[in-house]
Design an enzyme around this catalytic site. Sequence first.
Site, PDB file in Angstrom:
ATOM      1  N   ASP A 103      28.847  -9.428  19.156  1.00 11.01           N
ATOM      2  CA  ASP A 103      29.426  -9.474  20.506  1.00 11.01           C
ATOM      3  C   ASP A 103      30.571 -10.480  20.561  1.00 11.01           C
ATOM      4  O   ASP A 103      30.657 -11.383  19.728  1.00 11.01           O
ATOM      5  CB  ASP A 103      28.357  -9.903  21.522  1.00 11.01           C
ATOM      6  CG  ASP A 103      27.209  -8.910  21.585  1.00 11.01           C
ATOM      7  OD1 ASP A 103      27.438  -7.726  21.286  1.00 11.01           O
ATOM      8  OD2 ASP A 103      26.089  -9.343  21.915  1.00 11.01           O
TER       9      ASP A 103
HETATM   10  N1  URA Z   1      22.419  -9.007  18.746  1.00  7.90           N
HETATM   11  C1  URA Z   1      23.104  -9.263  19.895  1.00  7.90           C
HETATM   12  O1  URA Z   1      22.540  -9.211  20.976  1.00  7.90           O
HETATM   13  N2  URA Z   1      24.387  -9.598  19.809  1.00  7.90           N
HETATM   14  C2  URA Z   1      25.060  -9.713  18.630  1.00  7.90           C
HETATM   15  O2  URA Z   1      26.243 -10.047  18.622  1.00  7.90           O
HETATM   16  C3  URA Z   1      24.335  -9.448  17.452  1.00  7.90           C
HETATM   17  C4  URA Z   1      23.018  -9.095  17.530  1.00  7.90           C
END
Ligand code: URA
Length: 237
Positions: A103
């Site tokens: 993310d």
């Molecule tokens: N899980 C998440 O919620 N976000 C990420 O960036 C990676 C794994």
Amino acid sequence: MRLDDLLFSQGFGTRRECAGLIAAGQVRLAGEKTTDPALDVTPEGLAFEVSGQPWTYYKTALVLLHKPTGYECSQKPKHWPSVMLLLPPPLRQRGVQPVGRLDQDTTGLLLLTDDGTLIHRLTSPKHHVPKVYEVSTARPVDEAQVHRLRGGVVLDDDPQPVRAEGCEITGAQALRLTLVQGKYHQVKRMVAAVGNHCEGLHRSAFGALTLTDGPAPGQWRFVTDAERAALMAKPPR
Ligand code: URA
């Protein structure tokens, strides 16, 4: 392989542009300037310089990026710049893409490659490549949460529970989670499913690869052949 073909394969432009770079004296082999685009070279492991920048030949590129916050993994980002901007033009030209996604607000180890088979191999849950996440939480963590995360929680898009391969408490409001799948927002949704909230997320390991020896946030490096072999090795079950 011809030197201009080698540069072409590594993303330095069209064949004509690569021949131009060589003829202009921008390319060095073992420190020696070479101006012959047709020079015959052995590509495997070849170290070369283009415009003063050192490179190593890789048939397919696999790079490790230390992702900072504020970048999206999408090729067509909506709100933040793409992680691709953290890579030099030859790697972008080669068409490397993220192996799974982190993310915008997640930091840590992101792999990118131009090898589609490798992307599948590293992201398919069948192959069990563990990814380790350091989570800081809004509320205190406890053994009951760990127990549920290890046992499996149901997320809103699938009745099949997802479980953490590993989960340990690393601080009053901190967890280390090991996952072998990569569902959308998986860590955040799993932590929410046990009544907590993920405030900060960092991926510290992908298979045998870690960020212990760098690179620094925002920097990248090639994954070596030995590291690639370790990544592909079957983990003990
Ligand atoms: N899980 C998440 O919620 N976000 C990420 O960036 C990676 C794994």
